[in-house]
Design a protein around this motif. Structure first.
Motif, PDB file in Angstrom:
ATOM      1  N   UNK A  86      12.578 -14.202 -34.004  1.00 22.40           N
ATOM      2  CA  UNK A  86      11.526 -15.183 -33.702  1.00 22.40           C
ATOM      3  C   UNK A  86      11.925 -16.540 -34.270  1.00 22.40           C
ATOM      4  N   UNK A  87      11.522 -17.625 -33.604  1.00 20.51           N
ATOM      5  CA  UNK A  87      11.868 -18.968 -34.107  1.00 20.51           C
ATOM      6  C   UNK A  87      11.347 -19.202 -35.519  1.00 20.51           C
ATOM      7  N   UNK A  88      12.147 -19.901 -36.317  1.00 14.12           N
ATOM      8  CA  UNK A  88      11.813 -20.182 -37.704  1.00 14.12           C
ATOM      9  C   UNK A  88      11.839 -21.688 -37.914  1.00 14.12           C
ATOM     10  N   UNK A  89      10.665 -22.263 -38.212  1.00 18.03           N
ATOM     11  CA  UNK A  89      10.596 -23.691 -38.523  1.00 18.03           C
ATOM     12  C   UNK A  89       9.407 -23.936 -39.430  1.00 18.03           C
ATOM     13  N   UNK A  90       9.499 -25.013 -40.195  1.00 15.87           N
ATOM     14  CA  UNK A  90       8.428 -25.370 -41.125  1.00 15.87           C
ATOM     15  C   UNK A  90       7.244 -25.939 -40.342  1.00 15.87           C
ATOM     16  N   UNK A  91       6.053 -25.699 -40.850  1.00 17.53           N
ATOM     17  CA  UNK A  91       4.840 -26.145 -40.184  1.00 17.53           C
ATOM     18  C   UNK A  91       4.594 -27.629 -40.460  1.00 17.53           C
ATOM     19  N   UNK A  92       4.698 -28.438 -39.417  1.00 18.49           N
ATOM     20  CA  UNK A  92       4.375 -29.860 -39.506  1.00 18.49           C
ATOM     21  C   UNK A  92       4.094 -30.364 -38.092  1.00 18.49           C
ATOM     22  N   UNK A  93       3.431 -31.509 -38.001  1.00 25.90           N
ATOM     23  CA  UNK A  93       3.146 -32.084 -36.679  1.00 25.90           C
ATOM     24  C   UNK A  93       4.440 -32.338 -35.913  1.00 25.90           C
ATOM     25  N   UNK A  94       5.423 -32.879 -36.595  1.00 24.82           N
ATOM     26  CA  UNK A  94       6.695 -33.197 -35.946  1.00 24.82           C
ATOM     27  C   UNK A  94       7.388 -31.933 -35.440  1.00 24.82           C
ATOM     28  N   UNK A 146      -4.407 -23.663 -26.798  1.00 30.18           N
ATOM     29  CA  UNK A 146      -3.667 -22.475 -27.170  1.00 30.18           C
ATOM     30  C   UNK A 146      -2.873 -22.815 -28.421  1.00 30.18           C
ATOM     31  N   UNK A 147      -2.422 -21.790 -29.110  1.00 30.02           N
ATOM     32  CA  UNK A 147      -1.724 -22.005 -30.376  1.00 30.02           C
ATOM     33  C   UNK A 147      -0.546 -21.051 -30.482  1.00 30.02           C
ATOM     34  N   UNK A 148       0.468 -21.502 -31.199  1.00 30.83           N
ATOM     35  CA  UNK A 148       1.616 -20.661 -31.528  1.00 30.83           C
ATOM     36  C   UNK A 148       1.500 -20.312 -33.002  1.00 30.83           C
ATOM     37  N   UNK A 149       1.276 -19.053 -33.290  1.00 30.62           N
ATOM     38  CA  UNK A 149       1.119 -18.575 -34.659  1.00 30.62           C
ATOM     39  C   UNK A 149       2.501 -18.349 -35.262  1.00 30.62           C
ATOM     40  N   UNK A 150       2.801 -19.045 -36.349  1.00 33.74           N
ATOM     41  CA  UNK A 150       4.124 -18.947 -36.966  1.00 33.74           C
ATOM     42  C   UNK A 150       4.363 -17.596 -37.632  1.00 33.74           C
ATOM     43  N   UNK A 151       3.296 -16.957 -38.136  1.00 33.41           N
ATOM     44  CA  UNK A 151       3.465 -15.702 -38.853  1.00 33.41           C
ATOM     45  C   UNK A 151       3.888 -14.573 -37.911  1.00 33.41           C
ATOM     46  N   UNK A 152       3.142 -14.384 -36.800  1.00 34.02           N
ATOM     47  CA  UNK A 152       3.507 -13.291 -35.885  1.00 34.02           C
ATOM     48  C   UNK A 152       4.267 -13.777 -34.651  1.00 34.02           C
ATOM     49  N   UNK A 153       4.537 -15.073 -34.580  1.00 38.27           N
ATOM     50  CA  UNK A 153       5.344 -15.679 -33.498  1.00 38.27           C
ATOM     51  C   UNK A 153       4.777 -15.338 -32.125  1.00 38.27           C
ATOM     52  N   UNK A 154       3.458 -15.478 -31.981  1.00 36.71           N
ATOM     53  CA  UNK A 154       2.800 -15.173 -30.715  1.00 36.71           C
ATOM     54  C   UNK A 154       1.948 -16.360 -30.266  1.00 36.71           C
ATOM     55  N   UNK A 155       1.838 -16.527 -28.959  1.00 35.42           N
ATOM     56  CA  UNK A 155       0.908 -17.512 -28.402  1.00 35.42           C
ATOM     57  C   UNK A 155      -0.455 -16.853 -28.284  1.00 35.42           C
ATOM     58  N   UNK A 156      -1.478 -17.626 -28.556  1.00 35.18           N
ATOM     59  CA  UNK A 156      -2.835 -17.115 -28.381  1.00 35.18           C
ATOM     60  C   UNK A 156      -3.698 -18.207 -27.758  1.00 35.18           C
ATOM     61  N   UNK A 157      -4.576 -17.794 -26.870  1.00 38.42           N
ATOM     62  CA  UNK A 157      -5.521 -18.735 -26.252  1.00 38.42           C
ATOM     63  C   UNK A 157      -6.690 -18.934 -27.190  1.00 38.42           C
ATOM     64  N   UNK A 158      -7.250 -20.132 -27.147  1.00 38.07           N
ATOM     65  CA  UNK A 158      -8.398 -20.415 -28.013  1.00 38.07           C
ATOM     66  C   UNK A 158      -9.635 -20.655 -27.177  1.00 38.07           C
TER      67      UNK A 158
END
Length: 158
Positions: A86-94, A146-158
């Motif tokens: 799964x992709x690994x990146x730090x959480x930031x707006x950029x 929608x959101x991409x959750x960094x912990x489980x690397x899944x897209x979820x609809x809101x």
């Protein structure tokens, strides 16, 4: 006979003008529907891209980073991956914007998509509770989120 041709011409012109008016009003009233379809298309494109990244990682022997280039992309991007692919990146707006640009490389996208970070941006500040805190990149387009959750690397609809 002359007035009969004039009457037919007038009725034909009236019908054509009415059809044009109805079609123009229908075209401009459905902008929101087109935007919603675009938002769903964007979410599907990201989901497909995540699958492609995973399978490319598998095919290349599970490296720590891959060179990913989606269809019709101008340039390829180097993506760091976790041990589970799964992709690994730090959480930031950029970084959330960069994540979106992996899949859609269009500079005008920033005008249509609102990007925001959910959760803690600095896990050091929250200590052990960082795992409990939801960390995600949230995207909103045409009142659909929608959101991409960094912990489980899944897209979820809101």
């Amino acid at each position: 006979m002359y007035s009969r041709k004039l009457w037919h011409f007038g009725m034909t012109a009236f019908v054509v003008v009415m059809l044009m008016a109805l079609s123009i009003s229908h075209i401009f009233s459905s902008d929101a529907k087109w935007e919603q379809a675009s938002a769903k298309g964007l979410q599907q494109k990201i989901s497909l891209g995540l699958e492609q990244i995973y399978w490319q990682w598998q095919n290349e022997g599970r490296p720590s980073e891959i060179l990913y280039r989606p269809e019709n992309a101008v340039q390829a991007v180097i993506i760091k991956l976790r041990e589970d692919g799964k992709p690994d990146f730090a959480l930031s707006d950029d970084n959330c914007r960069k994540f979106l640009n992996w899949f859609v490389q269009d500079v005008s996208l920033d005008q249509f998509v609102n990007v925001r970070v959910e959760g803690s941006q600095d896990p050091q500040k929250t200590g052990d509770s960082a795992q409990a805190n939801q960390r995600a990149c949230s995207y909103t387009m045409a009142n659909q989120s929608f959101a991409y959750d960094l912990k489980d690397a899944q897209l979820r609809s809101e």
